[in-house]
Design a protein around this motif. Structure first.
Motif, PDB file in Angstrom:
ATOM      1  N   LYS A  39       0.828  -1.214   0.000  1.00 52.14           N
ATOM      2  CA  LYS A  39       0.000   0.000   0.000  1.00 52.14           C
ATOM      3  C   LYS A  39       0.856   1.256   0.000  1.00 52.14           C
ATOM      4  O   LYS A  39       0.557   2.214  -0.703  1.00 52.14           O
ATOM      5  CB  LYS A  39      -0.961  -0.015   1.182  1.00 52.14           C
ATOM      6  CG  LYS A  39      -2.020  -1.084   1.024  1.00 52.14           C
ATOM      7  CD  LYS A  39      -2.936  -1.144   2.200  1.00 52.14           C
ATOM      8  CE  LYS A  39      -3.832  -2.361   2.047  1.00 52.14           C
ATOM      9  NZ  LYS A  39      -4.507  -2.690   3.279  1.00 52.14           N
ATOM     10  N   THR A 109      -7.100   3.007  -9.726  1.00 52.12           N
ATOM     11  CA  THR A 109      -8.236   3.212  -8.827  1.00 52.12           C
ATOM     12  C   THR A 109      -9.397   2.285  -9.167  1.00 52.12           C
ATOM     13  O   THR A 109     -10.090   1.814  -8.267  1.00 52.12           O
ATOM     14  CB  THR A 109      -8.699   4.683  -8.831  1.00 52.12           C
ATOM     15  OG1 THR A 109      -9.002   5.077 -10.168  1.00 52.12           O
ATOM     16  CG2 THR A 109      -7.638   5.589  -8.251  1.00 52.12           C
ATOM     17  N   LEU A 112      -8.967  -0.997  -7.559  1.00 51.30           N
ATOM     18  CA  LEU A 112      -9.192  -0.918  -6.117  1.00 51.30           C
ATOM     19  C   LEU A 112     -10.644  -0.575  -5.775  1.00 51.30           C
ATOM     20  O   LEU A 112     -10.962  -0.257  -4.641  1.00 51.30           O
ATOM     21  CB  LEU A 112      -8.256   0.126  -5.498  1.00 51.30           C
ATOM     22  CG  LEU A 112      -6.770  -0.196  -5.574  1.00 51.30           C
ATOM     23  CD1 LEU A 112      -5.936   1.003  -5.139  1.00 51.30           C
ATOM     24  CD2 LEU A 112      -6.449  -1.409  -4.708  1.00 51.30           C
ATOM     25  N   GLN A 113     -11.532  -0.636  -6.760  1.00 50.36           N
ATOM     26  CA  GLN A 113     -12.947  -0.271  -6.632  1.00 50.36           C
ATOM     27  C   GLN A 113     -13.124   1.179  -6.203  1.00 50.36           C
ATOM     28  O   GLN A 113     -14.050   1.529  -5.486  1.00 50.36           O
ATOM     29  CB  GLN A 113     -13.684  -1.202  -5.657  1.00 50.36           C
ATOM     30  CG  GLN A 113     -14.000  -2.578  -6.190  1.00 50.36           C
ATOM     31  CD  GLN A 113     -12.787  -3.498  -6.139  1.00 50.36           C
ATOM     32  OE1 GLN A 113     -12.098  -3.561  -5.131  1.00 50.36           O
ATOM     33  NE2 GLN A 113     -12.518  -4.196  -7.225  1.00 50.36           N
ATOM     34  N   LEU A 131     -10.823   6.252  -2.831  1.00 51.99           N
ATOM     35  CA  LEU A 131     -10.623   4.813  -2.591  1.00 51.99           C
ATOM     36  C   LEU A 131     -11.502   4.366  -1.437  1.00 51.99           C
ATOM     37  O   LEU A 131     -11.680   5.117  -0.465  1.00 51.99           O
ATOM     38  CB  LEU A 131      -9.148   4.526  -2.256  1.00 51.99           C
ATOM     39  CG  LEU A 131      -8.146   4.881  -3.344  1.00 51.99           C
ATOM     40  CD1 LEU A 131      -6.722   4.732  -2.826  1.00 51.99           C
ATOM     41  CD2 LEU A 131      -8.361   4.002  -4.563  1.00 51.99           C
ATOM     42  N   SER A 134     -11.681   0.440   3.017  1.00 52.71           N
ATOM     43  CA  SER A 134     -11.153  -0.930   3.188  1.00 52.71           C
ATOM     44  C   SER A 134      -9.805  -1.108   2.476  1.00 52.71           C
ATOM     45  O   SER A 134      -8.977  -1.899   2.922  1.00 52.71           O
ATOM     46  CB  SER A 134     -12.153  -1.958   2.678  1.00 52.71           C
ATOM     47  OG  SER A 134     -12.419  -1.734   1.306  1.00 52.71           O
ATOM     48  N   ALA A 135      -9.578  -0.354   1.406  1.00 50.68           N
ATOM     49  CA  ALA A 135      -8.302  -0.453   0.681  1.00 50.68           C
ATOM     50  C   ALA A 135      -7.168   0.230   1.441  1.00 50.68           C
ATOM     51  O   ALA A 135      -6.004  -0.009   1.161  1.00 50.68           O
ATOM     52  CB  ALA A 135      -8.434   0.167  -0.710  1.00 50.68           C
TER      53      ALA A 135
END
Length: 141
Positions: A39, A109, A112-113, A131, A134-135
């Protein structure tokens, strides 16, 4: 050489040597990432692409700062950049882009939904990356 530079150190250098930058929300963040973790590495790529574009397209000698912001919510985290650019500064030969950077950020993006939004058709350009929270969770060590 190994030098750890936080956002304040980077910001001070950029303000001194390039143009003013305002930074908001980063110091209030609860997000933590393992150094060199996936991350942190991904955010480095995103921040670098956004900041390089902002510097590249800024009005030379601009007094208005590049405004970077980080806002964490319950459901999503938003990183945005407002750039003191103009249609003229974005169309000069040294500043012309291919659009691949925005496509790249949209691809990241999307995987990463999240969402990538760019408004570069006004005098000030703005990009934002949204984002899901949760990411941004986990990965701290």
């Amino acid at each position: 050489m190994l030098i750890a530079a936080g956002i304040e150190v980077v910001n001070d250098w950029i303000v001194t040597h390039l143009l003013p930058i305002s930074v908001e929300g980063f110091s209030d963040s609860n997000s933590q990432f393992a150094q060199y973790g996936p991350k942190a590495s991904l955010l480095t790529v995103i921040f670098t692409e956004v900041l390089v574009n902002a510097i590249k397209h800024a009005i030379p000698g601009a007094i208005e700062p590049i405004a970077l912001s980080w806002c964490e919510g319950q459901e999503e985290t938003i990183f945005s950049c407002i750039n003191p650019s103009s249609r003229e500064s974005r169309s000069r030969e040294a500043s012309k882009g291919s659009g691949r950077g925005h496509k790249f950020l949209g691809l990241i993006t999307g995987h990463l939904q999240g969402r990538f939004d760019a408004d570069v058709f006004r005098d000030m350009s703005r990009v934002s990356i949204t984002l899901p929270s949760s990411a941004m969770k986990g990965d701290a060590k």
